[in-house]
Design a protein around this motif. Structure first.
Motif, PDB file in Angstrom:
ATOM      1  N   GLU A 107       0.827  -1.206   0.000  1.00 26.70           N
ATOM      2  CA  GLU A 107       0.000   0.000   0.000  1.00 26.70           C
ATOM      3  C   GLU A 107       0.863   1.257   0.000  1.00 26.70           C
ATOM      4  N   MET A 108       1.953   1.231   0.750  1.00 26.59           N
ATOM      5  CA  MET A 108       2.839   2.386   0.796  1.00 26.59           C
ATOM      6  C   MET A 108       3.450   2.651  -0.575  1.00 26.59           C
ATOM      7  N   LEU A 109       3.949   1.599  -1.226  1.00 29.96           N
ATOM      8  CA  LEU A 109       4.558   1.762  -2.546  1.00 29.96           C
ATOM      9  C   LEU A 109       3.525   2.224  -3.570  1.00 29.96           C
ATOM     10  N   GLY A 110       2.316   1.671  -3.509  1.00 33.77           N
ATOM     11  CA  GLY A 110       1.269   2.090  -4.423  1.00 33.77           C
ATOM     12  C   GLY A 110       0.907   3.553  -4.250  1.00 33.77           C
ATOM     13  N   ASP A 111       0.911   4.011  -3.016  1.00 32.93           N
ATOM     14  CA  ASP A 111       0.581   5.410  -2.739  1.00 32.93           C
ATOM     15  C   ASP A 111       1.641   6.356  -3.287  1.00 32.93           C
ATOM     16  N   ARG A 112       2.892   5.855  -3.412  1.00 34.54           N
ATOM     17  CA  ARG A 112       3.992   6.709  -3.880  1.00 34.54           C
ATOM     18  C   ARG A 112       4.065   6.813  -5.398  1.00 34.54           C
ATOM     19  N   ILE A 113       3.467   5.867  -6.117  1.00 34.49           N
ATOM     20  CA  ILE A 113       3.592   5.843  -7.576  1.00 34.49           C
ATOM     21  C   ILE A 113       3.064   7.116  -8.244  1.00 34.49           C
ATOM     22  N   PRO A 114       1.850   7.592  -7.922  1.00 43.68           N
ATOM     23  CA  PRO A 114       1.387   8.832  -8.562  1.00 43.68           C
ATOM     24  C   PRO A 114       2.309  10.018  -8.293  1.00 43.68           C
ATOM     25  N   ASN A 115       2.862  10.108  -7.073  1.00 46.48           N
ATOM     26  CA  ASN A 115       3.778  11.203  -6.763  1.00 46.48           C
ATOM     27  C   ASN A 115       5.036  11.137  -7.616  1.00 46.48           C
ATOM     28  N   LEU A 116       5.529   9.918  -7.837  1.00 47.38           N
ATOM     29  CA  LEU A 116       6.712   9.754  -8.671  1.00 47.38           C
ATOM     30  C   LEU A 116       6.446  10.242 -10.094  1.00 47.38           C
ATOM     31  N   ILE A 117       5.249   9.916 -10.608  1.00 47.84           N
ATOM     32  CA  ILE A 117       4.935  10.255 -11.995  1.00 47.84           C
ATOM     33  C   ILE A 117       4.557  11.722 -12.157  1.00 47.84           C
ATOM     34  N   LEU A 118       3.718  12.221 -11.242  1.00 45.76           N
ATOM     35  CA  LEU A 118       3.160  13.560 -11.405  1.00 45.76           C
ATOM     36  C   LEU A 118       4.036  14.674 -10.839  1.00 45.76           C
ATOM     37  N   PHE A 119       4.903  14.351  -9.875  1.00 44.46           N
ATOM     38  CA  PHE A 119       5.722  15.398  -9.271  1.00 44.46           C
ATOM     39  C   PHE A 119       7.222  15.137  -9.407  1.00 44.46           C
ATOM     40  N   SER A 120       7.664  13.962  -8.981  1.00 43.06           N
ATOM     41  CA  SER A 120       9.095  13.687  -8.931  1.00 43.06           C
ATOM     42  C   SER A 120       9.740  13.692 -10.316  1.00 43.06           C
ATOM     43  N   LEU A 121       9.116  13.015 -11.268  1.00 50.85           N
ATOM     44  CA  LEU A 121       9.676  12.966 -12.622  1.00 50.85           C
ATOM     45  C   LEU A 121       9.731  14.348 -13.268  1.00 50.85           C
ATOM     46  N   PRO A 122       8.655  15.148 -13.214  1.00 51.71           N
ATOM     47  CA  PRO A 122       8.763  16.515 -13.762  1.00 51.71           C
ATOM     48  C   PRO A 122       9.826  17.356 -13.053  1.00 51.71           C
ATOM     49  N   LEU A 123       9.933  17.225 -11.727  1.00 44.10           N
ATOM     50  CA  LEU A 123      10.943  17.989 -10.996  1.00 44.10           C
ATOM     51  C   LEU A 123      12.347  17.587 -11.437  1.00 44.10           C
ATOM     52  N   PHE A 124      12.557  16.289 -11.641  1.00 52.80           N
ATOM     53  CA  PHE A 124      13.851  15.806 -12.125  1.00 52.80           C
ATOM     54  C   PHE A 124      14.154  16.411 -13.497  1.00 52.80           C
ATOM     55  N   CYS A 125      13.146  16.493 -14.359  1.00 59.69           N
ATOM     56  CA  CYS A 125      13.352  16.982 -15.726  1.00 59.69           C
ATOM     57  C   CYS A 125      13.623  18.482 -15.781  1.00 59.69           C
ATOM     58  N   ILE A 126      13.021  19.247 -14.860  1.00 56.93           N
ATOM     59  CA  ILE A 126      13.217  20.707 -14.915  1.00 56.93           C
ATOM     60  C   ILE A 126      14.398  21.157 -14.059  1.00 56.93           C
ATOM     61  N   ALA A 127      15.087  20.216 -13.417  1.00 54.34           N
ATOM     62  CA  ALA A 127      16.223  20.577 -12.566  1.00 54.34           C
ATOM     63  C   ALA A 127      17.266  21.424 -13.287  1.00 54.34           C
ATOM     64  N   PRO A 128      17.596  21.143 -14.570  1.00 53.73           N
ATOM     65  CA  PRO A 128      18.586  21.983 -15.256  1.00 53.73           C
ATOM     66  C   PRO A 128      18.192  23.457 -15.329  1.00 53.73           C
ATOM     67  N   PHE A 129      16.883  23.754 -15.301  1.00 48.48           N
ATOM     68  CA  PHE A 129      16.453  25.149 -15.320  1.00 48.48           C
ATOM     69  C   PHE A 129      16.816  25.864 -14.019  1.00 48.48           C
ATOM     70  N   PHE A 130      17.026  25.086 -12.945  1.00 51.10           N
ATOM     71  CA  PHE A 130      17.504  25.649 -11.678  1.00 51.10           C
ATOM     72  C   PHE A 130      19.032  25.604 -11.603  1.00 51.10           C
ATOM     73  N   ASP A 131      19.655  25.254 -12.726  1.00 49.25           N
ATOM     74  CA  ASP A 131      21.111  25.112 -12.789  1.00 49.25           C
ATOM     75  C   ASP A 131      21.606  24.050 -11.801  1.00 49.25           C
ATOM     76  N   ILE A 132      20.877  22.926 -11.775  1.00 48.49           N
ATOM     77  CA  ILE A 132      21.237  21.807 -10.903  1.00 48.49           C
ATOM     78  C   ILE A 132      21.366  20.553 -11.764  1.00 48.49           C
ATOM     79  N   ASN A 133      22.416  19.810 -11.550  1.00 44.25           N
ATOM     80  CA  ASN A 133      22.588  18.536 -12.232  1.00 44.25           C
ATOM     81  C   ASN A 133      21.892  17.447 -11.415  1.00 44.25           C
TER      82      ASN A 133
END
Length: 262
Positions: A107-133
């Motif tokens: 249940e814990m892992l299932g609850d984390r999946i939407p966050n990974l897709i909707l927030f974590s992945l986009p944040l990872f992709c826009i990191a270069p715009f913050f000048d962060i590798n």
């Protein structure tokens, strides 16, 4: 067969978590984004652009902060066991044809999946715009990070069952004890402030505690700011120590669940 049941549980929980109203999800993600932006701005102001402090360069700290937010759901482990006790749902859990540990982990892992897709992945992709590798220090660090993250989750789940067992034994408020646990975990895990920045050598001492193995260890491995062999060995050791304790305490206190409606 149990693996199939756990996978089904993960998918059901992942789908159900998307039933929140859109503005709730947007509000939550906006607050998380503002938090990481604030921390990044703070480190850029406080840390020198060149050189390092306590073995960490500014670039390493920025990546550390970003990855801590991206994987925050796995570094601040909450299985929902406390809510099951609060809602008097624990009795139903014990009657299900799957193990109690597997239920809550799935249940814990299932609850984390939407966050990974909707927030974590986009944040990872826009990191270069913050000048962060956002990438790991090297491919080896990336591979070892996954192993370390999984070990951290196991340690966090063991903590959840240990604290829940103590809650049942002491017959205290669910939220009071869990708030204490969360406060201690955030302070000692290094999820927000790298332990290396703590004064008087506290960081070196806290590294040996299991709290640091949940967040600080995988983050230091990802940024290559710690010895991965030492950190992974420490995580394995705490996993071996904590799980028998969690299992013993849970079994000992199962009969006391009647006080929580079980």
């Amino acid at each position: 067969m149990n693996l199939k049941k756990h996978w089904k549980t993960m998918s059901v929980v992942a789908t159900d978590s998307l039933h929140d109203q859109g503005f709730v999800l947007i509000g939550n993600y906006t607050l998380r984004l503002l938090r990481v932006v604030f921390l990044i701005s703070l480190w850029r102001t406080l840390l020198p652009e060149e050189g390092d402090i306590s073995g960490m360069t500014r670039d390493a700290v920025l990546t550390y902060t970003l990855i801590a937010e991206i994987f925050s759901g796995f570094m601040s482990v909450r299985t929902g066991l406390d809510e099951a006790l609060w809602r008097v749902d624990i009795a139903n859990r014990l009657l299900r044809p799957v193990g109690i540990y597997g239920q809550f982990i799935a249940e814990m892992l299932g609850d984390r999946i939407p966050n990974l897709i909707l927030f974590s992945l986009p944040l990872f992709c826009i990191a270069p715009f913050f000048d962060i590798n956002p990438l790991p220090a090297n491919p080896t660090s990336g591979g070892l990070f996954i192993v370390s993250l999984l070990l951290g989750v196991l340690i966090g789940v063991a903590f959840d069952f240990i604290f829940a067992s103590l809650l049942v034994f002491l017959e205290q408020s669910v939220y009071a004890l869990m708030q204490i646990r969360d406060a201690v975990s955030v302070l000692l895990s290094g999820a927000i402030i790298p332990l290396a920045f703590l004064p008087w050598g506290l960081g070196d001492a806290l590294t040996w505690l299991p709290f640091a193995s949940v967040a600080s260890a995988p983050l230091r491995i990802y940024t290559n700011t710690g010895d991965p062999i030492f950190l992974l060995s420490l995580q394995v050791a705490w996993t071996i120590v904590l799980w028998p304790i969690a299992h013993a305490l849970w079994n000992f206190n199962r009969e006391r669940l009647v006080s929580h409606g079980g």
